[in-house]
Design an enzyme around this catalytic site. Structure first.
Site, PDB file in Angstrom:
ATOM      1  CD  GLU A  12       0.185  -1.047   3.168  1.00 24.67           C
ATOM      2  OE1 GLU A  12       0.615  -1.034   4.319  1.00 24.67           O
ATOM      3  OE2 GLU A  12       0.156  -2.069   2.470  1.00 24.67           O
ATOM      4  CG  ASP A  22      23.614  19.287 -33.873  1.00 29.63           C
ATOM      5  OD1 ASP A  22      24.367  18.712 -34.689  1.00 29.63           O
ATOM      6  OD2 ASP A  22      23.238  20.459 -33.997  1.00 29.63           O
ATOM      7  CG  ASP A  70      21.486  23.810 -27.948  1.00 25.87           C
ATOM      8  OD1 ASP A  70      21.205  23.574 -29.144  1.00 25.87           O
ATOM      9  OD2 ASP A  70      22.589  24.269 -27.600  1.00 25.87           O
ATOM     10  CG  ASP A 120      17.566  20.720 -31.514  1.00 26.73           C
ATOM     11  OD1 ASP A 120      17.747  19.910 -32.433  1.00 26.73           O
ATOM     12  OD2 ASP A 120      18.430  21.527 -31.135  1.00 26.73           O
ATOM     13  CG  ASN A 164       4.041 -13.707   4.665  1.00 27.24           C
ATOM     14  OD1 ASN A 164       4.726 -14.707   4.867  1.00 27.24           O
ATOM     15  ND2 ASN A 164       4.459 -12.481   4.951  1.00 27.24           N
ATOM     16  CG  ASN A 199       1.122  -5.089   4.536  1.00 28.35           C
ATOM     17  OD1 ASN A 199       1.965  -5.720   3.919  1.00 28.35           O
ATOM     18  ND2 ASN A 199       0.348  -4.179   3.974  1.00 28.35           N
ATOM     19  CG  ASP A 209       4.690  -1.603   3.496  1.00 26.21           C
ATOM     20  OD1 ASP A 209       5.397  -2.143   2.634  1.00 26.21           O
ATOM     21  OD2 ASP A 209       3.456  -1.595   3.459  1.00 26.21           O
TER      22      ASP A 209
END
Length: 850
Positions: free
Chosen positions: A288, A330, A597, A601, A665, A690, A694
């Protein structure tokens, strides 16, 4: 501001009338007027800045379906008056959400700081003084000064202009620039016909202008279009991978939850308890914190890249940078030093000519369109030899564009209208097409095919040595009010300008380093084929694989698809052809990066998988890019690519490891449910498991990456994630079954002892396996980051102590374990980690050999 300013369309009104209506005056707005209007109308932006606010970010944490599942679980507990369970679920919801908010908010602030560093500015006149201000602070009534390369910051009326060409493709779909001039236009004129008006988001291709800003932000034409079309942006490869991963989770989740819920009901277990258990399973299977992990990992990567001189404008571009396998650029400033020097000015016979240099100096000095190094080099050479424009006055200019590839200036000598001269400078082939004669030995000779072929040998010979050659042509001009492209005909070739821009000393090594990272280099240049081939050979690219713009124009898309991947050099191309080349490479399965640049382009930057520009680029190029290099250096890009791959690798680590552990699990609990006389874990224990697992996962964003993980481009592979999840998840389940059997048949464990033991084993294996599976090397040969290592140690220690913490243990129905039970649990965990290490070596062995 006079209300009459908005009464009639501004493009139908006199400029002086409109200036007075806005209260600007000749010197523009005062600082006080600008501040008042900014407060009244808001920032000049079409974006919803509230999206990044702290409150919005906090609320976003509760939008996840996974959080909504938890909220549903809490509601069920409350309805059944299971107050402790409800409180635990609410606490976990708040804990997860606040943790995600804290990390995302920090990451968001870091990214915003980087964006502010690259915020666009523009020139305005306020209180009679030219000032540089942020584009976001432009207000109606401002007098804006525009020149080639600028993005137009507001809708406005052109007050005066010189050779002012604007690209409005985003507004009108017209790919060619249109000229804008002062004047009035009919009220019913469509956008494309409003030749006296400019619009926010368009870009200046050439020339200069003063513009009165009339509408800003969402009141502009572009803002209105954006509001109508506002919706989900085009999905990136990274976002597509996350979405497909979500579908995979949903399919697995539905199967397991339905199975467990059905079995519990068939065994006549309490409905409420079974429902909570099934909901907890669903949450337990899902990572989550994934949205927060992705944001934090990408933001940490963006911050690390900024320290190496690479600024990320869009976070998703990090994944694209990591997956890039073809890099297009280029040559100027990237493979070469970028310092163009005029080596010589010669006549048609190749001898030095002061006359040719004088013509070139006049052309470059009077040019007011696109600032460029070519003209700067000509002016520098002319000034060094004491040339001057004294005695000449500019009459008109036909601006450079990327189709004609010519720049023409009309000058008058000594104020005498009968002595007007057209001077054209440009690419050799284009200038020669405009010529019917050549000046040789003081005489004018008519051009025939043989002479054209002879003249063409000069740029070929110089180009083969790395010099760039432009041509100069002139002709006398009659008196007229306006000169057009049609006047670029019947000219006399005067000679050549020879420029040099030597290769960078480190370019060859950097290209070799990029090749070692699995990245192919392709040069896309508007320059001469011979010059480009010479530079390519010097820096280690293959000069034989070459396609010219003329050849590309004759190819259909399918033919270009086949040739693009096998071609290293694309030369003498126009902006539209650059875009075609990028799309052709993408069509053949490549992830393409493009570095540019300039104004020409922008189309290629927009369509590339990752557009890369430099801090000194023109506005339109910077805004089209995803990545900005603070130095135009391919080695800086190389370090950015490595950081991008490290960031992407860490994101996939979290997804793969957490999902496989959770999957194992959940399968274990699903198998154990019909066989045990009680639930293997209660809903609140699953949620706590959980949540604790985490917490160290946030630290994965800081983890080290093995050299092998950044050696090749990386792409999303749901198949690989699925295989990873199943293989290591089932290994986990096998040891869970061993654990269940040991607890039931060796220790004859009670419900609370069973749940306590398996809670500790499942959580500690999930924490430990992160350190094993975070690398494809043997775990002891790859050092994790300090934050990941120590956060894992802290949570592991907390896991071991929870059953002995009295009240807290009682809340979660935990009981202390005996020394024998604790020792057995540790032995099972060690065996599981060893088995996982062995399986990892076998699973990844073929990839290691590749």
């Amino acid at each position: 501001m006079d209300s009459s300013a908005q009464d009639r369309p501004y493009w139908t009104r006199e400029s002086d009338e409109l200036i007075n209506a806005f209260g600007s005056g000749a010197g523009g707005l005062t600082a006080a007027q600008a501040k008042e209007r900014l407060a009244q109308l808001g920032a000049n932006s079409i974006e919803d800045t509230a999206r990044t606010g702290a409150v919005r970010l906090l609320l976003r944490q509760f939008e996840s379906p996974l959080v909504l599942i938890l909220v549903f679980a809490a509601a069920v507990s409350m309805l059944l008056q299971q107050w402790v369970d409800a409180a635990i679920v609410v606490a976990i919801v708040l804990g997860s959400s606040l943790l995600g908010f804290y990390q995302e908010n920090r990451a968001s602030q870091a990214v915003e700081a980087l964006k502010r560093r690259l915020a666009l500015t523009c020139r305005v006149v306020r209180e009679g003084v030219e000032q540089v201000v942020p584009v976001a602070s432009v207000v109606p009534g401002d007098i804006v000064l525009l020149s080639a390369g600028n993005l137009i910051p507001a809708d406005g009326l052109v007050l005066d202009a010189a050779d002012f060409l604007v690209s409005e493709a985003a507004m009108t779909g017209e790919s060619f620039p249109v000229e804008k001039r002062p004047g009035m236009v009919a009220a019913d004129a469509p956008i494309s016909a409003r030749t006296n008006a400019v619009f926010l988001g368009a870009s200046v291709r050439s020339g200069t202008a003063r513009v009165l800003a009339v509408k800003t932000g969402r009141q502009s034409e572009f803002g209105a279009i954006a509001a109508r079309l506002r919706g989900r942006p085009e999905e990136t490869d990274f976002a597509r991978g996350v979405r497909r991963f979500g579908y995979l989770l949903i399919r697995v989740m539905v199967l397991i939850v339905l199975f467990v819920l059905t079995v519990n009901l068939l065994l006549d277990r309490p409905v409420a308890e079974s429902l909570l258990f099934a909901v907890a399973l669903a949450v337990g299977l899902s990572p989550e914190l994934l949205p927060a992990i992705i944001t934090v990992t990408l933001s940490a990567g963006a911050k690390a890249m900024s320290e190496r001189g690479v600024i990320v404008r869009r976070l998703e571009a990090i994944e694209n940078l990591g997956s890039m396998d073809v890099f297009c650029t280029d040559k100027t400033g990237t493979l070469t030093e970028g310092t163009v020097v005029l080596h010589d000015a010669v006549d048609a016979d190749g001898r030095h000519s002061d006359e040719v240099l004088q013509f070139a100096f006049l052309n470059a000095s009077f040019e007011t369109g696109i600032e460029n190094p070519i003209d700067a080099a000509v002016i520098a050479k002319g000034e060094a030899t004491n040339l001057t424009i004294s005695g000449y006055s500019k009459i008109d200019e036909i601006p450079y564009d990327f189709t004609r590839r010519l720049l023409t200036i009309v000058v008058e000598v000594s104020g005498d209208p009968s002595q007007r001269l057209i001077i054209t400078k440009g690419a050799f082939d284009n200038v020669l097409m405009a010529c019917t004669s050549v000046s040789r030995g003081g005489a004018t000779v008519e051009l025939d095919e043989n002479l054209r072929e002879e003249l063409a040998r000069f740029p070929m010979a110089r180009g083969a040595k790395g010099y760039r050659v432009l041509a100069i042509a002139t002709r006398e001009a009659g008196v007229k009010s306006d000169y057009t492209r049609d006047d670029e005909a019947g000219m006399t070739l005067r000679g050549f300008l020879v420029f040099e821009d030597p290769p960078k000393a480190e370019a060859k090594k950097t290209i070799s380093d990029l090749a070692a990272l699995g990245i192919g280099i392709k040069v896309i240049s508007g320059d001469n084929r011979f010059v480009t081939a010479h530079i390519a050979q010097v820096v280690g690219l293959n000069p034989a694989g070459i396609l010219t713009g003329d050849e590309i124009a004759k190819l259909n898309d399918e033919a270009l698809y086949n040739l693009a991947a096998r071609t290293d050099l694309f030369v003498e191309v126009d902006p539209q052809q650059k875009e075609r080349i990028i799309r052709a490479l993408q069509r053949t399965g490549h992830s393409v990066g493009y570095l540019g640049d300039g104004i020409n382009d922008a189309p290629a930057l927009h369509v590339a998988d990752v557009g890369i520009s430099v801090e000194q680029a023109v506005d339109v190029a910077r805004e089209s890019a995803d990545i900005i290099l603070l130095n135009r250096d391919l080695d800086v890009l190389r370090s950015g690519i490595e950081e991008g791959r490290r960031t992407f690798a860490n994101t996939l680590k979290y997804i793969s490891i957490t999902t496989s552990a959770n999957f194992g699990n959940m399968v274990s609990m699903a198998l154990a449910t019909p066989l045990l006389p009680y639930l293997p874990l209660s809903a609140k224990q699953i949620l706590l498991n959980n949540f604790l697992s985490d917490m160290p996962s946030i630290a994965i964003s800081s983890d080290n990456a093995d050299p092998e993980q950044i050696a090749t481009p990386q792409r999303w592979s749901i198949r690989d994630i699925q295989r990873f999840m199943v293989v290591f998840g089932l290994i986990s389940s096998c040891f869970d079954i061993v654990t269940f059997a040991t607890l039931l048949f060796v220790f004859h464990a009670s419900e609370t002892t069973f749940q306590t033991s398996w809670f500790m084993i499942s959580l500690l294996t999930e924490l430990g396996v992160v350190l094993v599976l975070r690398t494809r090397k043997p775990a002891w040969r790859s050092r994790p980051s300090s934050l990941l290592f120590w956060s894992t140690i802290v949570v592991s220690s907390a896991t071991l102590t929870i059953p002995y913490l009295g009240t807290l243990a009682e809340v979660f129905d935990f009981v202390p374990l005996s020394a024998m039970q604790m020792g057995t649990a540790i032995l099972i965990i060690a065996a599981y980690l060893a088995a996982t290490e062995i399986a990892k070596q076998r699973l990844f062995r073929p990839r290691t050999k590749q």
